[in-house]
Design a protein around this motif. Sequence first.
Motif, mmCIF file in Angstrom:
data_model
loop_
_atom_site.group_PDB
_atom_site.id
_atom_site.type_symbol
_atom_site.label_atom_id
_atom_site.label_comp_id
_atom_site.label_asym_id
_atom_site.label_seq_id
_atom_site.Cartn_x
_atom_site.Cartn_y
_atom_site.Cartn_z
ATOM 1 N N ARG A 186 0.830 -1.210 0.000
ATOM 2 C CA ARG A 186 0.000 0.000 0.000
ATOM 3 C C ARG A 186 0.868 1.267 0.000
ATOM 4 O O ARG A 186 0.337 2.370 -0.028
ATOM 5 C CB ARG A 186 -0.930 0.005 1.215
ATOM 6 N N ARG A 204 -4.517 3.127 -7.588
ATOM 7 C CA ARG A 204 -5.261 1.903 -7.267
ATOM 8 C C ARG A 204 -6.353 1.565 -8.278
ATOM 9 O O ARG A 204 -6.976 0.528 -8.202
ATOM 10 C CB ARG A 204 -5.896 2.020 -5.888
ATOM 11 N N GLU A 245 -2.870 7.940 -2.922
ATOM 12 C CA GLU A 245 -3.356 6.772 -2.199
ATOM 13 C C GLU A 245 -2.315 6.200 -1.237
ATOM 14 O O GLU A 245 -2.645 5.827 -0.100
ATOM 15 C CB GLU A 245 -3.809 5.691 -3.184
ATOM 16 N N ASN A 246 -1.052 6.091 -1.681
ATOM 17 C CA ASN A 246 -0.051 5.521 -0.774
ATOM 18 C C ASN A 246 0.249 6.465 0.388
ATOM 19 O O ASN A 246 0.544 6.029 1.502
ATOM 20 C CB ASN A 246 1.225 5.128 -1.524
ATOM 21 N N GLU A 299 -8.786 3.684 1.846
ATOM 22 C CA GLU A 299 -7.569 2.948 2.178
ATOM 23 C C GLU A 299 -7.720 2.222 3.512
ATOM 24 O O GLU A 299 -7.270 1.077 3.660
ATOM 25 C CB GLU A 299 -6.379 3.903 2.232
ATOM 26 N N PRO A 351 -4.642 -4.059 -2.445
ATOM 27 C CA PRO A 351 -4.785 -2.824 -3.224
ATOM 28 C C PRO A 351 -4.519 -3.026 -4.713
ATOM 29 O O PRO A 351 -4.936 -2.197 -5.515
ATOM 30 C CB PRO A 351 -3.756 -1.882 -2.591
ATOM 31 N N ALA A 371 -13.932 0.567 -5.307
ATOM 32 C CA ALA A 371 -12.911 -0.094 -4.493
ATOM 33 C C ALA A 371 -13.471 -1.258 -3.682
ATOM 34 O O ALA A 371 -12.750 -1.856 -2.868
ATOM 35 C CB ALA A 371 -12.270 0.918 -3.554
#
Length: 711
Positions: free
Chosen positions: A53, A163, A176-177, A217, A227, A285
């Motif tokens: 992730r 993602r 996202e990370n 997340e 992910p 997601a």
Amino acid sequence: MYRFLITTSKGLEQLLQQEIQHLLPEIETRNRPGQVVFEAELADAYRLCLWSRLANRVLLQLRSGKGETGDELYDLANKVNWSSHFSADQSFSIDFVGTSRAINNTQFGAMKIKDAIVDHFKDLFDTRPNVEKQFPDLKFHGRLNKEGFGIYLDLSGGSLHQRRYRERAGRAPIKENLAFAVLMRSGWVDAIRNGDESSAEIPVFDPMCGSGTILIEAAQYAAKIAPGLHRHQWGFSHWKGHDIPLWFSLLDEAKVGQITPSMRFLGTDIDAHVIEIAKDNANIADVGDFIQFEVADATQQPNTFEKAGYIVSNVPYGERLGELTELLPMFKSWGGHLKQAFPEWHLSLLTSDRDMLRQLRLMAGKEYQFINGNIECQLVNFHLDEKNCHIADKEQDNHSDFANRLRKNISKLKKWLKTANTDCYRVYDADLPEYNVAIDVYGDWVVVQEYAAPKNIPKHKTISRLQDILIAIPDIMQIEPSQLVLKTRQVQKGKAQYQKLDKSSDELIVHENGAKFAVNLHDYLDTGLFLDHRDVRQKVRQMSKDKRVLNLFAYTGSVSVFAALGGAKSVTTVDMSNTYLNWAKRNLALNGIKGAYQYPLVRKDCLTWIRECEQQFDLIFVDPPSFSNSKNMQGSWDVQRDHAGFLRLVRMRLAPGGTIIFSNNLRQFKLDPDLQDSLGLRITDISAESIPFDFKRNQKIHHCWVMQDDA
């Protein structure tokens, strides 16, 4: 066994190393800025592609060696058995990072590797693969650092932080990370990973959730959703070394291992549009059923949770000065609400404006540095324990020396305002040195101009005092924060004095002694009306009856308006800025003053124009800038250096018995002592009497002289 290099955003390498050790506990790793390296099997790299992730790319090392020249790079790349990795009918791309004295740009480094690849295929097959930058079958990376060269195959294909669930994003979205890194630094990940059974129910609340990235997340992590599951194209998809059965076994394992999380996730935002975006992203997601999204105001959101948890948010910041005036009181109000409604919660806020968070009136714990895109940010952790919840709001906001002085000034102005016949005036002008601002009223609006602080004043003190000012004004002056405009005033030179500050293009009509003027409170440093010249404009009005009036350096034409209203025979308005002349034209029209022949507007450098002019004028108003080197001028203008020569030219255009009114705002200005004789005019300093009542606190706001021909 292969050697791998895993890249991430700078500042996340330690967290990435922790994550890799959690996912691959048998692997020994070491980190360096922006990356982690280790040796492992292909299955381990696949697992990272699927589960990391925090990583950006998973790079498989093909070759490494000493060197720093282009020939050495070519020789190293030539040792790679390229045809064992892909075929001549496939396409490839090369990214290169790093420079040396011999390799002074990344394109040259990429070209050397490309040449080695092409030569390899030509020698073996008499053909070559194609270079494809957009959608290649395989991506290779070259890297140069102090240890030498490294050549890699990109197994990820594209950055893993993407993602594929975020089809739309709100304003200033978090990567996202980085969102997951924030969750790790908040303590929530460790709390549910290492705690007892009850820890699995610790909720996450994002009260300013935007497009929902932090909550998505968190929910994916709690639901054990890999992910990488939504990625259908990988860097290894067309690689000859790709182990397809192994990869699909890992995919099946990931799908079987998903669970329904037991904790609650709530996201709120005041913007209904971004809440809809967040819902769509969460559904893509596969966590839409786990997250509750609502439209709500964070400063009023009640605590509906059964137990204390983690508030984690990428909070808004004042990207433009105007936004700051609304955000400061919001953060102050939010801080009070958090103390009352969310005791014992953990609070983690990501911001690019650390000083904004001081308005929460909370004692911070650990702070971490991050980079979101190209924006430097800080993650600040708080614990809303008993001590923090009892930190009272500072009383100084509305009872400080500044607040008391502002109230006192407003009280003094009340009687004067009854007869002043204007709705725009100054209420404060750096009266207290530590609160170094000017505050002006324009109708229902208030403009704060922050003067540049002396270099010996620490930046954090300057920011803190300004924030106190911006919070106190709406309450004391009875306005909404949205009606407060902030500008930073510094010495303006050259083009800077004409450049826009904003793009709002909002105009406001204000009134002064029976005249109307268009002012712009947002787009420029100056608003379009110099308030300190209010009494000077009335003097021009009184002297203009049946006169031929010339207004030099006319700006937005306010003096021209009053000359015309005073019954001038003609008014000539000269300025080199087309923007200001159009503004002057609007001001004349607002007051019913029309006629190009009687009221001509001339766009020209005043220095050039006065030399070429052959007309005579009875009243000439001259109010030049302190300095200018605009491209529309021949040379530069310095009022101290050039005023005497310019006024001699103006004198030549003055009719017998005429008057020149000369003014400027240079604080240290000194009138040339020889002008009395060289001009042959009676010169009277009227500076003191020309300063309006609301500016009397600053006797150097401007200088003004009347120069009279007694002939």
